[in-house]
Design a protein around this motif. Structure first.
Motif, PDB file in Angstrom:
ATOM      1  N   PRO A 191       0.686  -1.495   0.044  1.00  0.00           N
ATOM      2  CA  PRO A 191       0.038  -0.112  -0.231  1.00  0.00           C
ATOM      3  C   PRO A 191       0.899   1.426   0.089  1.00  0.00           C
ATOM      4  O   PRO A 191       0.459   2.247  -0.746  1.00  0.00           O
ATOM      5  N   TYR A 192       2.292   1.253   0.544  1.00  0.00           N
ATOM      6  CA  TYR A 192       2.841   2.640   0.371  1.00  0.00           C
ATOM      7  C   TYR A 192       3.237   2.826  -0.691  1.00  0.00           C
ATOM      8  O   TYR A 192       3.152   3.666  -1.274  1.00  0.00           O
ATOM      9  N   TRP A 193       4.241   1.980  -1.579  1.00  0.00           N
ATOM     10  CA  TRP A 193       4.368   1.641  -3.115  1.00  0.00           C
ATOM     11  C   TRP A 193       3.385   2.285  -3.939  1.00  0.00           C
ATOM     12  O   TRP A 193       3.324   2.921  -5.018  1.00  0.00           O
ATOM     13  N   TYR A 194       1.739   1.560  -3.356  1.00  0.00           N
ATOM     14  CA  TYR A 194       0.724   2.213  -4.332  1.00  0.00           C
ATOM     15  C   TYR A 194       0.348   3.855  -4.316  1.00  0.00           C
ATOM     16  O   TYR A 194       0.636   4.354  -4.823  1.00  0.00           O
ATOM     17  N   TYR A 195       0.428   4.136  -2.953  1.00  0.00           N
ATOM     18  CA  TYR A 195       0.328   5.729  -2.715  1.00  0.00           C
ATOM     19  C   TYR A 195       1.242   6.433  -3.265  1.00  0.00           C
ATOM     20  O   TYR A 195       1.017   7.801  -3.356  1.00  0.00           O
ATOM     21  N   LEU A 196       2.327   6.411  -2.642  1.00  0.00           N
ATOM     22  CA  LEU A 196       3.738   6.955  -3.066  1.00  0.00           C
ATOM     23  C   LEU A 196       3.274   6.810  -4.602  1.00  0.00           C
ATOM     24  O   LEU A 196       3.645   8.248  -4.996  1.00  0.00           O
ATOM     25  N   ASN A 197       3.025   6.026  -5.379  1.00  0.00           N
ATOM     26  CA  ASN A 197       3.401   6.891  -7.287  1.00  0.00           C
ATOM     27  C   ASN A 197       2.084   6.999  -7.343  1.00  0.00           C
ATOM     28  O   ASN A 197       1.841   7.893  -8.313  1.00  0.00           O
ATOM     29  N   LYS A 198       0.456   6.785  -7.011  1.00  0.00           N
ATOM     30  CA  LYS A 198      -0.533   6.804  -6.992  1.00  0.00           C
ATOM     31  C   LYS A 198      -0.098   9.403  -7.238  1.00  0.00           C
ATOM     32  O   LYS A 198      -0.855   9.547  -7.546  1.00  0.00           O
ATOM     33  N   SER A 199       0.897   8.804  -5.877  1.00  0.00           N
ATOM     34  CA  SER A 199       0.625  10.934  -5.887  1.00  0.00           C
ATOM     35  C   SER A 199       1.800  11.162  -6.820  1.00  0.00           C
ATOM     36  O   SER A 199       1.494  12.414  -7.303  1.00  0.00           O
TER      37      SER A 199
ATOM     38  N   TYR B 134       1.808   5.929 -14.811  1.00  0.00           N
ATOM     39  CA  TYR B 134       3.387   5.523 -13.566  1.00  0.00           C
ATOM     40  C   TYR B 134       3.536   4.777 -14.513  1.00  0.00           C
ATOM     41  O   TYR B 134       2.715   3.305 -14.545  1.00  0.00           O
ATOM     42  N   LYS B 135       4.759   4.447 -15.388  1.00  0.00           N
ATOM     43  CA  LYS B 135       5.140   2.760 -15.935  1.00  0.00           C
ATOM     44  C   LYS B 135       4.435   2.251 -17.013  1.00  0.00           C
ATOM     45  O   LYS B 135       4.120   0.791 -16.444  1.00  0.00           O
ATOM     46  N   LYS B 136       3.778   2.874 -17.612  1.00  0.00           N
ATOM     47  CA  LYS B 136       3.098   2.901 -18.137  1.00  0.00           C
ATOM     48  C   LYS B 136       1.927   1.130 -18.007  1.00  0.00           C
ATOM     49  O   LYS B 136       0.866   0.789 -18.211  1.00  0.00           O
ATOM     50  N   ALA B 137       1.128   1.971 -16.342  1.00  0.00           N
ATOM     51  CA  ALA B 137       0.561   1.404 -15.901  1.00  0.00           C
ATOM     52  C   ALA B 137      -0.889   1.809 -16.917  1.00  0.00           C
ATOM     53  O   ALA B 137      -1.330   1.406 -17.024  1.00  0.00           O
ATOM     54  N   THR B 138      -2.046   0.324 -17.323  1.00  0.00           N
ATOM     55  CA  THR B 138      -3.108  -0.066 -17.655  1.00  0.00           C
ATOM     56  C   THR B 138      -4.280  -0.106 -16.862  1.00  0.00           C
ATOM     57  O   THR B 138      -5.413   0.720 -17.599  1.00  0.00           O
ATOM     58  N   GLY B 139      -3.928   0.223 -16.072  1.00  0.00           N
ATOM     59  CA  GLY B 139      -5.674   0.654 -14.854  1.00  0.00           C
ATOM     60  C   GLY B 139      -5.458   1.879 -14.585  1.00  0.00           C
ATOM     61  O   GLY B 139      -4.040   2.646 -14.538  1.00  0.00           O
ATOM     62  N   TRP B 140      -6.618   2.848 -13.707  1.00  0.00           N
ATOM     63  CA  TRP B 140      -7.110   4.183 -13.849  1.00  0.00           C
ATOM     64  C   TRP B 140      -6.041   4.562 -12.618  1.00  0.00           C
ATOM     65  O   TRP B 140      -6.504   5.498 -12.057  1.00  0.00           O
ATOM     66  N   SER B 141      -6.619   3.102 -11.778  1.00  0.00           N
ATOM     67  CA  SER B 141      -5.172   3.733 -10.412  1.00  0.00           C
ATOM     68  C   SER B 141      -4.005   4.418 -10.687  1.00  0.00           C
ATOM     69  O   SER B 141      -3.468   5.116  -9.235  1.00  0.00           O
TER      70      SER B 141
END
Length: 189
Positions: A31-39, A166-173
């Motif tokens: 979750p930390y990695w996810y929210y860091l990249n989302k920010s 972020y790094k060619k993410a496919t999902g909208w998150s």
């Protein structure tokens, strides 16, 4: 014979403890990695919006080259997707000149940039209305804005969607977009 009772961890208990600590660490890190990249995605949206508004303000107020105002373009190129350039144009350059002669854009790119935005690590823009190269152009003094693709001049009633990932993410998150409304010159995200 007496047996002494020493209390200690057995090897099995030690391995179970280490495994549990590792699982808890992974559960906390994901979750930390996810929210860091989302920010990073949100921060990129704000940075690009700021660059577009700064370019418009430069066209309205900035004087260079023998105390003359300059027209300014915000240039997006899919061949360099982690950088956005703000480039100067001569005051006398008109929108018709740019739309009829792509060499003017190449010439402006070869000059020193007024401003360059390096996106957050791992971030890049994916596409802009399904085109590879775009220029948001602001005319000097009036601040009037137009959008040009590499080969075509578009009328002022168009919306331009700029997608980031972020790094060619496919999902909208881990991807998002901003919309530049050419008629009102407002950026929405």
């Amino acid at each position: 014979m007496k047996y002494s009772q020493n209390s200690a961890f057995t090897l099995i208990e030690f391995l179970i403890t280490i495994t549990m600590v590792a699982i808890i660490s992974v559960m906390a890190f994901v979750p930390y990695w996810y929210y860091l990249n989302k920010s990073k995605v949100k921060h990129t949206q704000k940075e690009v919006t700021q660059v577009i508004y700064e370019a418009k303000n430069m066209a309205l107020n900035w004087r260079v080259w023998e105390n003359k105002n300059i027209s300014v373009g915000v240039y997006f190129d899919s061949n360099n997707p982690d950088e956005i350039q703000v480039i100067p144009f001569n005051y006398s350059t008109t929108l018709a000149d740019i739309s009829n002669n792509n060499l003017l854009i190449d010439d402006a790119l070869s000059q020193t940039e007024v401003l360059s935005l390096q996106l957050q690590p791992g971030m890049w823009f994916e596409r802009i209305n399904w085109e590879n190269k775009w220029l948001i152009y602001f005319q000097a003094i009036s601040g009037s804005g137009w959008v040009l693709s590499w080969d075509t001049f578009f009328s002022t009633s168009w919306e331009v969607d700029i997608e980031f990932a972020y790094k060619k993410a496919t999902g909208w998150s881990l991807r998002d977009s901003i919309t530049y409304f050419t008629e009102t010159q407002i950026v929405d995200y």
